[in-house]
Scaffold this motif. Structure first.
Motif, PDB file in Angstrom:
ATOM      1  N   ALA A  47      -6.209  11.213  -9.587  1.00  0.00           N
ATOM      2  CA  ALA A  47      -5.225  11.208  -8.495  1.00  0.00           C
ATOM      3  C   ALA A  47      -5.837  10.622  -7.230  1.00  0.00           C
ATOM      4  N   THR A  48      -7.078  10.993  -6.939  1.00  0.00           N
ATOM      5  CA  THR A  48      -7.755  10.427  -5.765  1.00  0.00           C
ATOM      6  C   THR A  48      -7.988   8.937  -5.958  1.00  0.00           C
ATOM      7  N   LEU A  49      -8.426   8.572  -7.160  1.00  0.00           N
ATOM      8  CA  LEU A  49      -8.756   7.173  -7.428  1.00  0.00           C
ATOM      9  C   LEU A  49      -7.560   6.263  -7.245  1.00  0.00           C
ATOM     10  N   LEU A  87      -0.857  20.168  -6.833  1.00  0.00           N
ATOM     11  CA  LEU A  87       0.179  19.725  -5.901  1.00  0.00           C
ATOM     12  C   LEU A  87      -0.399  19.472  -4.521  1.00  0.00           C
ATOM     13  N   HIS A  88      -1.225  20.385  -4.036  1.00  0.00           N
ATOM     14  CA  HIS A  88      -1.826  20.216  -2.708  1.00  0.00           C
ATOM     15  C   HIS A  88      -2.829  19.066  -2.706  1.00  0.00           C
ATOM     16  N   HIS A  89      -3.510  18.880  -3.833  1.00  0.00           N
ATOM     17  CA  HIS A  89      -4.459  17.762  -3.908  1.00  0.00           C
ATOM     18  C   HIS A  89      -3.723  16.432  -3.785  1.00  0.00           C
ATOM     19  N   TYR A  90      -2.582  16.292  -4.447  1.00  0.00           N
ATOM     20  CA  TYR A  90      -1.804  15.048  -4.314  1.00  0.00           C
ATOM     21  C   TYR A  90      -1.405  14.828  -2.859  1.00  0.00           C
ATOM     22  N   ARG A  91      -0.968  15.878  -2.186  1.00  0.00           N
ATOM     23  CA  ARG A  91      -0.598  15.730  -0.780  1.00  0.00           C
ATOM     24  C   ARG A  91      -1.787  15.259   0.056  1.00  0.00           C
ATOM     25  N   ARG A  92      -2.957  15.829  -0.210  1.00  0.00           N
ATOM     26  CA  ARG A  92      -4.143  15.438   0.554  1.00  0.00           C
ATOM     27  C   ARG A  92      -4.539  13.995   0.243  1.00  0.00           C
ATOM     28  N   GLY A 123       0.796  -1.219   0.000  1.00  0.00           N
ATOM     29  CA  GLY A 123       0.000   0.000   0.000  1.00  0.00           C
ATOM     30  C   GLY A 123       0.828   1.269   0.000  1.00  0.00           C
ATOM     31  N   ALA A 124       2.156   1.132  -0.144  1.00  0.00           N
ATOM     32  CA  ALA A 124       3.036   2.296  -0.109  1.00  0.00           C
ATOM     33  C   ALA A 124       2.837   3.175  -1.339  1.00  0.00           C
ATOM     34  N   VAL A 125       3.218   4.449  -1.197  1.00  0.00           N
ATOM     35  CA  VAL A 125       3.267   5.380  -2.319  1.00  0.00           C
ATOM     36  C   VAL A 125       4.742   5.639  -2.623  1.00  0.00           C
ATOM     37  N   ILE A 126       5.144   5.334  -3.845  1.00  0.00           N
ATOM     38  CA  ILE A 126       6.548   5.408  -4.265  1.00  0.00           C
ATOM     39  C   ILE A 126       6.688   6.510  -5.305  1.00  0.00           C
ATOM     40  N   ARG A 166      -4.799   8.332   2.063  1.00  0.00           N
ATOM     41  CA  ARG A 166      -4.430   6.912   1.943  1.00  0.00           C
ATOM     42  C   ARG A 166      -3.751   6.427   3.208  1.00  0.00           C
ATOM     43  N   HIS A 167      -2.811   7.212   3.725  1.00  0.00           N
ATOM     44  CA  HIS A 167      -2.074   6.797   4.914  1.00  0.00           C
ATOM     45  C   HIS A 167      -2.920   6.826   6.175  1.00  0.00           C
ATOM     46  N   SER A 168      -3.952   7.640   6.179  1.00  0.00           N
ATOM     47  CA  SER A 168      -4.778   7.812   7.380  1.00  0.00           C
ATOM     48  C   SER A 168      -5.832   6.731   7.540  1.00  0.00           C
ATOM     49  N   HIS A 169      -6.021   5.906   6.523  1.00  0.00           N
ATOM     50  CA  HIS A 169      -7.077   4.895   6.571  1.00  0.00           C
ATOM     51  C   HIS A 169      -6.499   3.530   6.197  1.00  0.00           C
ATOM     52  N   LYS A 170      -6.404   2.667   7.185  1.00  0.00           N
ATOM     53  CA  LYS A 170      -5.766   1.366   6.979  1.00  0.00           C
ATOM     54  C   LYS A 170      -6.486   0.520   5.930  1.00  0.00           C
ATOM     55  N   ALA A 171      -7.816   0.703   5.823  1.00  0.00           N
ATOM     56  CA  ALA A 171      -8.557  -0.064   4.828  1.00  0.00           C
ATOM     57  C   ALA A 171      -8.155   0.339   3.414  1.00  0.00           C
ATOM     58  N   ILE A 172      -7.845   1.607   3.214  1.00  0.00           N
ATOM     59  CA  ILE A 172      -7.429   2.090   1.895  1.00  0.00           C
ATOM     60  C   ILE A 172      -6.002   1.651   1.603  1.00  0.00           C
TER      61      ILE A 172
END
Length: 550
Positions: free
Chosen positions: A365-367, A457-462, A21-24, A467-473
């Motif tokens: 990006a959200t998807l 840029l800010h949307h990608y950060r959010r 689930g990492a973001v690289i 993703r990191h804030s929700h273990k299910a995601i």
């Protein structure tokens, strides 16, 4: 369907499943940041821009090749696996990069090119001399047919036959890519051992993992049998452009050999000696990509992840396409783990490829941050950079030069990163850049977007933070991915947390039902909408709905 994952395992306090689930963040080093004014990005340039990378919230960086190389294919032709090419710096610079990244909590993955070397590599220089030296069998050599032609019909991805004649041996050598990139003979255990020694060298230097280039090209058929023709209706340009006849064959003998699994088992065993290290393999196959992904990432016998090509195609992925890909994935690779990407250094940037407007760019990006699997984003993707228009006289990519103008190559996605708009080089270099900086990119620089609250840029950060804030995601299962018209929806679940995700992948508003149950809307910072008075979701164009089950 796929099973819910177990809790993350730790060894000596190290999360060995950090990759799940990492973001690289992929860095193409020659285009990221130049630190010395010679117009070429380098390792110290990456060090200097580490605060930007950290600000995105990514888990790791993947650095494209920086090894010693004649640069015929820009580092993917290695002449010394255990040193840094002077244009990128030194081994000490690399050590500084690792130390700096780790100081920010960022893992470092490097791009290992094991299937082939440069023809300048000492191994090849010895091997080509005659048929009796100690490395005579380190590459794939073959006698010609009786009429002097190559031993079979295999084609190179970069155009033309995959065989080149070597007069000293009176034999042909195999190269799936450029003629200056001879393929190693993995049937020789000494070759495997040498490559594992290279891997150990970098592990001992502190890397956290690898991106393995062309992982399914390691072995060639021992009998060198010719590939059969591929029916026209099955051809596509995901691996090579349509102007290249490479797509006319079904590559059942030139790659994808069963012996790959045995070598990957040896490679994984070496990784296990360094807890917390991981690898993502690039599977380059237009017909069997997901099937191979399942084979190569199953259990603990291969690599942890495989880099998927399904969303690197020219066609804009619709809701139906996403549902189709995940249905296929669940069918042939239910126990596997994919690493998704929309852009990289080999394909046209997806904002251009799919002709995305700003709302669509945000939706995708959200998807991608909500999909099951890990995620790779490519430098500049967070800025919404479009494909640069590079003139023929400025081209560097041999692939584009070969097939121009029908295929313009990969330089358009490799132009320098834009950091600020104060000069024509976007803060990338004080010299003349190796590729011209696109003038259209300057108004999308990091500095410009930092000062604009609504910037991509800010949307990608959010999205990464969500993703990191929700273990299910990040690590959860899904109960299937479904398309209803232009709406894609799925449910992610992990350790009692369940999240519903719906995306309107169109320019038209739609109404969509929320599943039965008690749900609370989350992800407002990503534009997530709440149910209306009728209990249904009324999704605007390119809008998402994210909800947590109570």
């Amino acid at each position: 369907m796929n099973q819910i994952l177990s809790k993350s395992a730790t060894v000596a306090g190290v999360d060995i499943d950090w990759w799940r689930g990492a973001v690289i963040y992929q860095i193409y080093p020659r285009s990221f940041q130049d630190s010395n004014g010679n117009g070429i990005g380098d390792l110290l340039g990456i060090v200097g821009r580490m605060p930007h990378i950290a600000s995105l919230g990514v888990d790791a960086i993947w650095i494209s090749p920086f090894f010693t190389s004649p640069m015929k294919d820009f580092g993917y032709d290695v002449s010394n696996y255990c040193d840094v090419d002077p244009m990128f710096g030194t081994l000490s610079d690399f050590d500084a990069l690792v130390e700096t990244a780790h100081g920010y909590g960022i893992k470092v993955m490097i791009d290992l090119v094991l299937s082939h070397t440069s023809d300048q590599h000492p191994w090849y220089q010895t091997s080509k001399q005659d048929r009796d030296n100690d490395k005579a069998d380190w590459y794939v050599w073959s006698d010609p047919k009786e009429d002097g032609t190559p031993p079979n019909n295999w084609l190179s991805i970069f155009g033309g036959p995959a065989w080149t004649w070597e007069p000293a041996r009176e034999q042909y050598y195999l190269h799936n890519f450029l003629g200056s990139q001879p393929d190693l003979n993995f049937h020789n255990m000494d070759v495997q051992d040498a490559l594992l020694d290279v891997t150990r060298f970098w592990l001992e230097r502190g890397v956290d993992g690898f991106r393995l280039d062309t992982i399914n090209f390691y072995f060639a058929d021992k009998e060198l049998r010719s590939n059969p023709a591929l029916p026209k209706e099955k051809r596509n340009a995901n691996i090579a452009p349509s102007v290249n006849p490479y797509n006319h064959q079904e590559h059942i003998y030139s790659k994808n050999q069963p012996e790959n699994l045995e070598f990957l088992g040896r490679f994984r065993a070496l990784l296990e000696e360094f807890p917390g290290t991981a690898a993502v393999g690039e599977v380059g196959d237009a017909q069997r990509g997901l099937e191979l992904l399942g084979q190569y990432t199953k259990g603990n016998e291969g690599v942890q992840m495989c880099y998927a090509f399904e969303f690197l195609s020219k066609e804009t992925p619709t809701a139906a396409r996403f549902a189709e890909v995940f249905a296929d994935l669940d069918r042939v690779a239910a126990e596997g783990w994919a690493c998704w990407a929309f852009s990289n250094h080999d394909v046209m940037r997806h904002v251009t490829r799919w002709d995305l407007n700003p709302a669509a760019a945000r939706a995708y990006a959200t998807l991608i941050m909500c999909l099951r699997g890990s995620v790779c984003i490519y430098q500049g993707e967070e800025l919404g950079l479009a494909e640069a228009d590079v003139a023929f006289e400025d081209l560097q990519d041999p692939y584009g030069i070969e097939f121009w103008p029908e295929f313009k190559g990969r330089d358009g996605c490799r132009t320098p990163m834009v950091w600020e708009p104060s000069n024509r080089n976007g803060g990338f270099t004080t010299g003349d850049p190796w590729l011209p900086v696109s003038p259209e990119h300057l108004h999308r620089s990091v500095a410009d977007q930092e000062s604009e609250p609504g910037a991509l840029l800010h949307h990608y950060r959010r999205a990464i933070s969500f993703r990191h804030s929700h273990k299910a995601i990040r690590r959860g299962s899904h109960g299937g991915v479904f398309a209803y018209g232009n709406v894609l929806h799925f449910t992610r679940e992990h350790e009692g947390q369940e999240i519903f995700c719906a995306f309107n992948l169109s320019d038209m508003p739609v109404t969509h039902a929320l599943p039965a149950g008690d749900w609370v809307t989350i992800g407002a910072e990503l534009g997530s909408t709440a149910p209306g008075p009728d209990g249904n979701l009324h999704l605007g164009p390119w809008q998402c709905a994210l909800a947590l089950k109570q």
